[in-house]
Design a protein around this motif. Structure first.
Motif, mmCIF file in Angstrom:
data_model
loop_
_atom_site.group_PDB
_atom_site.id
_atom_site.type_symbol
_atom_site.label_atom_id
_atom_site.label_comp_id
_atom_site.label_asym_id
_atom_site.label_seq_id
_atom_site.Cartn_x
_atom_site.Cartn_y
_atom_site.Cartn_z
ATOM 1 N N GLY A 37 -1.201 -9.070 -11.846
ATOM 2 C CA GLY A 37 -1.746 -10.325 -11.338
ATOM 3 C C GLY A 37 -2.512 -10.130 -10.043
ATOM 4 N N LEU A 38 -1.988 -9.318 -9.150
ATOM 5 C CA LEU A 38 -2.660 -9.072 -7.876
ATOM 6 C C LEU A 38 -3.963 -8.308 -8.084
ATOM 7 C CD1 LEU A 38 -2.543 -9.395 -4.806
ATOM 8 C CD2 LEU A 38 -1.293 -7.228 -4.712
ATOM 9 N N ALA A 39 -3.931 -7.314 -8.966
ATOM 10 C CA ALA A 39 -5.160 -6.569 -9.262
ATOM 11 C C ALA A 39 -6.228 -7.515 -9.812
ATOM 12 C CB ALA A 39 -4.872 -5.451 -10.273
ATOM 13 N N TYR A 40 -5.801 -8.440 -10.665
ATOM 14 C CA TYR A 40 -6.762 -9.406 -11.210
ATOM 15 C C TYR A 40 -7.359 -10.255 -10.098
ATOM 16 C CZ TYR A 40 -8.941 -13.157 -13.769
ATOM 17 O OH TYR A 40 -9.869 -14.048 -14.231
ATOM 18 N N LEU A 41 -6.530 -10.758 -9.185
ATOM 19 C CA LEU A 41 -7.037 -11.615 -8.105
ATOM 20 C C LEU A 41 -8.039 -10.868 -7.228
ATOM 21 C CD1 LEU A 41 -3.858 -13.555 -6.892
ATOM 22 C CD2 LEU A 41 -5.822 -14.481 -8.135
ATOM 23 N N LEU A 42 -7.719 -9.638 -6.859
ATOM 24 C CA LEU A 42 -8.619 -8.863 -6.003
ATOM 25 C C LEU A 42 -9.930 -8.553 -6.723
ATOM 26 C CD1 LEU A 42 -5.987 -6.435 -4.422
ATOM 27 C CD2 LEU A 42 -7.223 -8.270 -3.235
ATOM 28 N N ALA A 43 -9.834 -8.202 -8.011
ATOM 29 C CA ALA A 43 -11.047 -7.916 -8.778
ATOM 30 C C ALA A 43 -11.868 -9.182 -8.988
ATOM 31 C CB ALA A 43 -10.676 -7.297 -10.123
ATOM 32 N N GLU A 105 -6.890 -12.093 2.828
ATOM 33 C CA GLU A 105 -5.974 -11.427 3.772
ATOM 34 C C GLU A 105 -4.526 -11.533 3.308
ATOM 35 O OE1 GLU A 105 -6.616 -10.481 8.022
ATOM 36 O OE2 GLU A 105 -7.664 -12.424 7.991
ATOM 37 N N PRO A 106 -4.040 -12.728 2.915
ATOM 38 C CA PRO A 106 -2.679 -12.796 2.373
ATOM 39 C C PRO A 106 -2.491 -11.937 1.126
ATOM 40 C CG PRO A 106 -3.448 -14.995 2.945
ATOM 41 C CD PRO A 106 -4.614 -14.072 3.107
ATOM 42 N N ALA A 107 -3.532 -11.833 0.297
ATOM 43 C CA ALA A 107 -3.430 -10.993 -0.903
ATOM 44 C C ALA A 107 -3.239 -9.525 -0.523
ATOM 45 C CB ALA A 107 -4.675 -11.158 -1.772
ATOM 46 N N LEU A 108 -3.913 -9.071 0.533
ATOM 47 C CA LEU A 108 -3.738 -7.691 0.999
ATOM 48 C C LEU A 108 -2.345 -7.491 1.590
ATOM 49 C CD1 LEU A 108 -7.219 -6.853 2.552
ATOM 50 C CD2 LEU A 108 -6.319 -6.211 0.315
ATOM 51 N N ASP A 109 -1.786 -8.535 2.181
ATOM 52 C CA ASP A 109 -0.399 -8.448 2.665
ATOM 53 C C ASP A 109 0.559 -8.244 1.497
ATOM 54 O OD1 ASP A 109 -1.203 -8.836 5.295
ATOM 55 O OD2 ASP A 109 -0.893 -11.006 5.241
ATOM 56 N N VAL A 110 0.310 -8.958 0.386
ATOM 57 C CA VAL A 110 1.146 -8.783 -0.804
ATOM 58 C C VAL A 110 0.960 -7.377 -1.374
ATOM 59 C CG1 VAL A 110 1.563 -9.583 -3.174
ATOM 60 C CG2 VAL A 110 1.157 -11.242 -1.343
ATOM 61 N N SER A 115 5.443 -1.421 -4.368
ATOM 62 C CA SER A 115 5.912 -0.038 -4.282
ATOM 63 C C SER A 115 4.708 0.885 -4.104
ATOM 64 C CB SER A 115 6.673 0.344 -5.549
ATOM 65 O OG SER A 115 5.778 0.406 -6.652
ATOM 66 N N ASP A 116 4.956 2.091 -3.596
ATOM 67 C CA ASP A 116 3.854 3.038 -3.358
ATOM 68 C C ASP A 116 3.044 3.285 -4.625
ATOM 69 O OD1 ASP A 116 4.677 3.225 -0.757
ATOM 70 O OD2 ASP A 116 5.622 5.196 -0.963
ATOM 71 N N SER A 117 3.733 3.474 -5.754
ATOM 72 C CA SER A 117 3.020 3.801 -6.994
ATOM 73 C C SER A 117 2.221 2.602 -7.494
ATOM 74 C CB SER A 117 4.006 4.272 -8.068
ATOM 75 O OG SER A 117 4.989 3.286 -8.321
ATOM 76 N N ASP A 118 2.799 1.402 -7.413
ATOM 77 C CA ASP A 118 2.069 0.215 -7.859
ATOM 78 C C ASP A 118 0.886 -0.066 -6.945
ATOM 79 O OD1 ASP A 118 3.688 -0.211 -10.018
ATOM 80 O OD2 ASP A 118 4.726 -1.956 -9.213
ATOM 81 N N ARG A 119 1.088 0.108 -5.646
ATOM 82 C CA ARG A 119 -0.003 -0.137 -4.695
ATOM 83 C C ARG A 119 -1.179 0.804 -4.968
ATOM 84 N NH1 ARG A 119 2.833 -0.098 -0.598
ATOM 85 N NH2 ARG A 119 2.559 2.054 0.100
ATOM 86 N N ARG A 123 -4.963 -0.166 -6.169
ATOM 87 C CA ARG A 123 -6.134 0.322 -5.429
ATOM 88 C C ARG A 123 -7.104 1.064 -6.350
ATOM 89 N NH1 ARG A 123 -3.190 2.560 0.149
ATOM 90 N NH2 ARG A 123 -3.313 0.569 1.288
ATOM 91 N N ASP A 124 -6.561 1.888 -7.229
ATOM 92 C CA ASP A 124 -7.418 2.667 -8.128
ATOM 93 C C ASP A 124 -8.205 1.754 -9.067
ATOM 94 O OD1 ASP A 124 -6.523 5.006 -6.979
ATOM 95 O OD2 ASP A 124 -5.105 5.489 -8.583
ATOM 96 N N ILE A 125 -7.536 0.746 -9.655
ATOM 97 C CA ILE A 125 -8.235 -0.105 -10.616
ATOM 98 C C ILE A 125 -9.269 -0.980 -9.916
ATOM 99 C CG2 ILE A 125 -6.443 -1.917 -10.567
ATOM 100 C CD1 ILE A 125 -8.628 -0.920 -13.555
ATOM 101 N N VAL A 126 -8.946 -1.493 -8.731
ATOM 102 C CA VAL A 126 -9.918 -2.322 -8.014
ATOM 103 C C VAL A 126 -11.112 -1.477 -7.582
ATOM 104 C CG1 VAL A 126 -10.308 -3.757 -5.963
ATOM 105 C CG2 VAL A 126 -8.203 -4.025 -7.295
ATOM 106 N N THR A 127 -10.867 -0.242 -7.184
ATOM 107 C CA THR A 127 -11.964 0.663 -6.818
ATOM 108 C C THR A 127 -12.902 0.887 -7.996
ATOM 109 O OG1 THR A 127 -10.676 1.794 -5.110
ATOM 110 C CG2 THR A 127 -12.526 3.012 -6.056
ATOM 111 N N THR A 128 -12.335 1.196 -9.155
ATOM 112 C CA THR A 128 -13.177 1.459 -10.328
ATOM 113 C C THR A 128 -13.942 0.206 -10.755
ATOM 114 O OG1 THR A 128 -11.608 3.138 -11.076
ATOM 115 C CG2 THR A 128 -13.204 2.358 -12.686
ATOM 116 N N LEU A 129 -13.268 -0.930 -10.774
ATOM 117 C CA LEU A 129 -13.936 -2.170 -11.168
ATOM 118 C C LEU A 129 -15.080 -2.518 -10.214
ATOM 119 C CD1 LEU A 129 -10.816 -4.292 -12.160
ATOM 120 C CD2 LEU A 129 -12.621 -3.535 -13.712
ATOM 121 N N THR A 130 -14.867 -2.303 -8.928
ATOM 122 C CA THR A 130 -15.946 -2.601 -7.983
ATOM 123 C C THR A 130 -17.092 -1.596 -8.107
ATOM 124 O OG1 THR A 130 -14.758 -1.429 -6.204
ATOM 125 C CG2 THR A 130 -14.483 -3.833 -6.329
#
Length: 348
Positions: A37-43, A105-110, A115-119, A123-130
């Motif tokens: 869900g968070l990856a979707y919001l950021l993308a 900004e609140p989304a980046l706080d979430v 967890s390290d692996s989920d974070r 990051r990887d999926i948002v990077t590729t999508l962008t």
């Protein structure tokens, strides 16, 4: 203690910016919902920046690259988010899109709380999508220019479909292995490959469905090398009457899309029947995508943006209801998908 910000972002806000994806998300196992869900919001926020045509492509690209840096852990730049609110959020007609941009900004706080692996996966999926959004901004002219550009060869289109959708299949697979260990019996490499094909199937469907609309903002995703074979140019496709002349190209791309959908079916059937929620989350987009392709191949004016081949909302609800009967059975799932594929191929 529940986190109200997290609950709002991944509840009402996510529902507001994507009702259809929210339905899919709600059937996912609990551990997968937050990172996906968070990856979707950021993308989605990045996509809104990239698509806001009232500001220049150069400005959009600069904001997009800055957001990518923030997602990847650059020192927090509050001035950047204020600029996004002033330059981009203010241009949004949809209040939910505006609220999303104001909630980055609140989304980046979430994101920092995952967890390290989920974070890292987010990051990887948002990077590729962008990177896919960056490709659009660098490849195509300003929407206001009246100009039009086409991709050169099919390999460019194939790469593009990976950047904007195939990578999501990889991410989805990574989340499944991480949060539902033992669920997928196939080797991770096999499922990752199928996941990429799954995403490409959905994006190629979108490219064909939205071709008429994209042409009118200067973007032709149909490769020039394929157009030349039919003595067509990107400019020719602006005439809906050329839908018939361009049909062989559409059919060729539909064939490639169906090959991807067959891999998506194998992906879905590799999920055990008892994992009903995960199966449904995969089955719905396959059935909706294939029904879209069926409308497309029956549409003699498929290049006309006024006659877009889109599955109606009531039909989406019908698909969802009927899938509840299909999903526990490999045979019924395969039969429903292959029946649609045969109907499409019969139109060739």
């Amino acid at each position: 203690m529940p986190n109200p910000t997290r609950a709002f972002l991944l509840g009402p806000l996510l529902k507001g910016v994507s009702r259809s994806f929210y339905l899919t998300l709600r059937v996912l196992p609990a551990g997968m919902r937050d990172p996906i869900g968070l990856a979707y919001l950021l993308a989605r926020a990045a996509d809104t920046i990239a698509d806001t045509s009232l500001i220049s492509p150069q400005q959009r690209l600069a904001l997009l690259l800055s957001l990518r840096e923030q997602v990847n852990g650059a020192p927090r730049d509050s001035a950047l988010f204020q600029r996004m609110a002033a330059e981009v959020a203010a241009q949004q007609e949809q209040s939910d899109e505006k609220l999303l941009l104001e909630s980055l900004e609140p989304a980046l706080d979430v994101l920092a709380q995952l967890s390290d692996s989920d974070r890292q996966a987010v990051r990887d999926i948002v990077t590729t999508l962008t990177e896919g959004m960056e490709f659009d901004l660098r490849t195509f002219p300003d929407e206001q220019s009246g100009e039009i550009a086409a991709l050169n060869v099919y390999d460019e289109l194939d790469r593009y479909t990976y950047l904007v959708a195939g990578c999501v299949g990889e991410f989805w697979t990574t989340m499944t292995y991480a949060h539902m260990p033992g669920t997928l019996k196939e080797q991770p490499a096999t499922m990752q490959r199928r996941g990429v094909r799954f995403g490409k199937a959905l994006q190629l469907t979108n490219v064909l469905r939205d071709c008429g609309k994209d042409l009118r903002i200067g973007r032709c995703y149909l490769p020039q090398s394929m157009l030349v074979e039919l003595n067509l140019s990107a400019q020719d496709l602006l005439l809906p009457a050329n839908s018939v002349r361009a049909r062989p190209l559409m059919i060729e791309l539909v064939r490639k899309t169906l090959a991807h959908f067959r891999e998506a079916l194998d992906y879905t059937l590799a999920i055990p029947a008892w994992s009903v929620r995960l199966r449904l989350a995969c089955l719905w987009p396959i059935l909706i995508g294939l029904d879209t392709l069926l409308l497309l191949v029956d549409n003699r004016a498929w290049l006309d943006p006024a006659q877009v081949s889109k599955v109606r909302r009531n039909d989406v609800y019908r698909i969802i209801a009927s899938s509840l009967v299909l999903v526990p059975s490999n045979g019924l799932v395969r039969a429903a998908v292959e029946k649609r594929i045969r109907l499409i191929e019969a139109r060739f």
